[in-house]
Design an enzyme around this catalytic site. Sequence first.
Site, short mmCIF file in Angstrom:
data_model
loop_
_atom_site.label_atom_id
_atom_site.label_comp_id
_atom_site.label_asym_id
_atom_site.label_seq_id
_atom_site.Cartn_x
_atom_site.Cartn_y
_atom_site.Cartn_z
N SER A 178 -82.54 29.52 -69.83
CA SER A 178 -81.87 30.19 -68.72
C SER A 178 -81.47 31.61 -69.14
O SER A 178 -82.30 32.34 -69.66
CB SER A 178 -80.70 29.33 -68.25
OG SER A 178 -80.31 29.65 -66.95
N ASP A 185 -86.58 24.46 -58.94
CA ASP A 185 -85.31 25.09 -59.30
C ASP A 185 -84.57 25.56 -58.05
O ASP A 185 -85.06 26.41 -57.31
CB ASP A 185 -85.59 26.29 -60.22
CG ASP A 185 -84.35 26.77 -60.97
OD1 ASP A 185 -83.24 26.63 -60.43
OD2 ASP A 185 -84.51 27.29 -62.09
N HIS A 230 -83.66 23.09 -62.33
CA HIS A 230 -83.28 23.98 -63.42
C HIS A 230 -82.85 23.20 -64.67
O HIS A 230 -81.97 22.35 -64.59
CB HIS A 230 -82.13 24.87 -62.94
CG HIS A 230 -81.86 26.03 -63.85
ND1 HIS A 230 -82.81 26.97 -64.16
CD2 HIS A 230 -80.74 26.41 -64.49
CE1 HIS A 230 -82.27 27.88 -64.96
NE2 HIS A 230 -81.02 27.56 -65.18
#
Length: 332
Positions: free
Chosen positions: A129, A247, A300
């Site tokens: 991330s 996501d 995610h």
Amino acid sequence: MHSLRALPLLATLTQFLSATAEPAAQQQQQQQQHILAAEDNDDTPLPVVIWHGLGDSYTAEGMQQVGSLIEASNPGTFVYFVRLDSDGEADRRSTFYGNVTEQLAKVCADLASHPILSTAPAIDAVGFSQGGQFLRGYVERCNVPPVRNLVTFGSQHNGIVDYRACASSDWLCRGALALLHGNTWTSFVQSRLVPAQYFRDPADLDSYLAHSNFLADINNERGPKNATYAHHIAALDNFVMYMFEDDTTVIPKETGWFEDVEDGKITPLRARKMYEEDWIGLRALDRKGGLKFKTTPGEHMQLSDRVLTEVFNEFFGPYKVSSKKSNVVGEL
Ligand SMILES: *[C@@H]1O[C@H](CO)[C@@H](O)[C@H](O)[C@H]1NC(C)=O
Ligand SMILES: *[C@@H]1O[C@H](CO)[C@@H](O)[C@H](O)[C@H]1NC(C)=O
């Protein structure tokens, strides 16, 4: 590793922090011996640097599990977990709060002075991330020791217009993201709130270019461009960008591939000016076969052991082996 598979909507790889301490001195010593052996043994894997995401900590159990998978793929790998503070909770806090330029400068200093990392011929790096664009920032601004292969999972390379990353009970997270809405471009927020420093709304690029404390700089979106940034990215063997297919936490998810999304219209990286004019070296890297666009199913940070292991087998490991895999076709 089962905890990696079923995650709530969080940016973190693990929901709960573990009390796992830093690797024991004894282990560090063993790793040191591995590196020293590298001089006459090319099978020694390059060290791997991991930068965790928003709301995670370098001590988090999920990070340690990733470290174990790397070790399983390439036995003897020295794994370094990036931290802004030796205290896990303070490190987690700094994923929300701080000036990213200052945070990155500290990480650069830590890596450049680390006894093992600084003596390795190169390192590999994996960013989860926001840790992905920060590691890219490391390559562009510092790169001592130099990164060979950079892998990012669900990173926000082209910024975010929104983030849905907080669990309802996570007040640290909710406080940070509340600040993001409405006050993004104040210098108060730009110098203190981490996600604000990669906030980018294509419909309001003027504010972004004027005030972004981090992303507009490392993406070389202002003039004049910093040639060092492009040179360092082009010098990578591989830059592997994973996007999570489902996501809904990172908005837009296509930012994981440097795509520009405005009013639902997606402009792929290769059609963008930043690529055509090669502001940060992505086109040069692409031309030698080193820019990889990959997807993985799921929300995610929903990562499986299988995907991680494939990546670690393909892109990490001994210096020579991976160089052969890197499809270098010519000098830059
Ligand atoms: C470009 O970036 C490098 C690496 O961070 C830095 O040393 C240099 O001062 C920058 N150049 C300019 C013109 O800002
Ligand atoms: C962040 O830190 C850098 C380095 O100290 C500084 O130059 C910059 O002005 C800071 N950003 C903001 C928005 O204050």
